[in-house]
Design an enzyme around this catalytic site. Structure first.
Site, short mmCIF file in Angstrom:
data_model
loop_
_atom_site.label_atom_id
_atom_site.label_comp_id
_atom_site.label_asym_id
_atom_site.label_seq_id
_atom_site.Cartn_x
_atom_site.Cartn_y
_atom_site.Cartn_z
N LYS A 191 -8.68 -0.58 0.88
CA LYS A 191 -9.77 -1.01 1.76
C LYS A 191 -10.57 -2.06 1.00
O LYS A 191 -11.06 -1.80 -0.10
CB LYS A 191 -10.68 0.17 2.15
N GLU A 216 0.81 -1.22 0.00
CA GLU A 216 0.00 0.00 0.00
C GLU A 216 0.84 1.27 0.00
O GLU A 216 1.73 1.45 0.85
CB GLU A 216 -0.93 0.02 1.22
#
Length: 359
Positions: free
Chosen positions: A169, A153
């Site tokens: 997410k 990420e």
């Protein structure tokens, strides 16, 4: 351990010849190449290196990494405690105090041969067993920073005045596992990241060029978005970190409320897990910091001896199923713990039901 020279590795970029270490973020807009490790709780270590070059991540050397035994991992929250925490967050959501909050736990295991434990050797194993776009090492034994990350990420990327974030997410074993809840959670965090970047970016420049794209990673898939903006004329790294840290994807929304809930429910500090890990080239005004997930670090401060730590967690919303959220934390941990414990390069999931950690 101090015999290991300071080193930073990010992909095929390697930095040696340590020149300076500071906790002042203003240094990132001065000069030189810096490795950056920001703890979730706010500690910042910036290390300037004099020799920066490209070279492949070295192949693992048999016997160089002696990881913990697979059955020795312990969790700061066991299954029942974690599920109770999910239910408590849902109560906060029902009361209108928060829309989403991340609940994390820290796994720890003793190192069988701490004098020879080298996080860069673990990075070599992770590069083969769990390749990741923001993988790397920060090894500063004299400063208590020994990190090996396989983060998927992007927290912050900067090129001149352009800044970008890539919040994750939504997690499943396959795209079919992703639920409506996952998409809603991603959009919620994108709004938070837009707001954070908007505090330091010129008005009207914050955009979302990619929303809820499915990305495949070893053993799982994620929903990933991209948020981009142009820094204001007087804004630098200090302002950027002040506006965006800790990363929105590992806190919740609203961030201030989520941080209070995290402090109340979690029983161990996150440290570099969920912080920021990466590099800044102050001369070129570029940099890339990952969110410190899928990250191991060595803690040599424990009375019983050095331990290896690893964090895992999940974002909790009103639509969360407590058992499914626990399973998500297991899914995120399984492959990497298998690599660190030296079981077939991470091909077997970790099925431990760890007791609550006492350390």
């Amino acid at each position: 351990m101090h015999r290991l020279a300071p080193l930073a590795r990010f992909g095929q970029l390697i930095a040696t010849d340590l020149r300076d270490v500071t906790s002042d973020p203003e240094a990132l807009d001065s000069a030189g190449f810096w490795a950056v490790a920001a703890d979730f709780e706010g500690g910042l270590t910036c290390a300037r290196f004099g020799d920066v070059r490209t070279e492949p991540v070295p192949a693992p050397v048999p016997g160089r990494w002696h990881g913990p035994e697979a059955g020795r991992w312990r969790s700061s929250l066991n299954r029942d405690e974690y599920i109770a925490g999910v239910r408590r967050i849902r109560e906060h959501i029902a009361a209108g105090e928060v829309y989403q909050a991340n609940l994390c736990r820290v796994l720890s295991a003793p190192l069988p041969d701490p004098d020879s434990a080298d996080v860069d050797a673990l990075t070599s194993l992770l590069a083969r067993g769990n390749p990741a776009p923001y993988a790397g090492t920060i090894r500063l034994p004299g400063r208590g920073v020994e990190i090996a990350t396989a983060s998927p990420e992007l927290y912050l990327r900067r090129s001149g005045t352009t800044v970008e974030s890539g919040p994750i997410k939504g997690t499943g074993r396959t795209p079919a596992d992703l639920l409506e809840k996952d998409h809603a959670e991603n959009v919620m965090i994108v709004d938070l990241v837009r707001n954070d970047l908007g505090r330091v970016c010129a008005t009207g420049t914050v955009t979302v060029p990619r929303l809820c794209a499915v990305e495949a990673h070893p053993g799982l898939v994620h929903l990933v978005s991209t948020v981009r903006g142009e820094l204001g004329p007087k804004e630098g790294w200090r302002h950027l970190l002040d506006a965006t840290f800790p990363p929105g994807s590992v806190t919740g929304a609203p961030k201030s409320s989520a941080l209070k809930i995290i402090e109340a429910l979690e029983t161990a500090p996150r440290g570099p897990y969920c912080g920021g890990i990466g590099w800044v080239d102050a001369d070129r005004r570029t940099g890339e910091l990952a969110v410190g997930i899928r990250t191991f670090w060595i803690d040599r401060t424990q009375p019983a001896g050095p331990v290896l730590r690893f964090g895992t967690g999940a974002g909790i919303t009103w639509g969360s199923d407590p058992d499914r959220e626990w399973d998500e934390t297991e899914l995120k941990a399984s492959r990497l713990l298998a690599v660190a414990s030296g079981r077939d390069g991470g091909t077997h999931p970790w099925h431990g039901e760890p007791a609550r950690a006492t350390a």
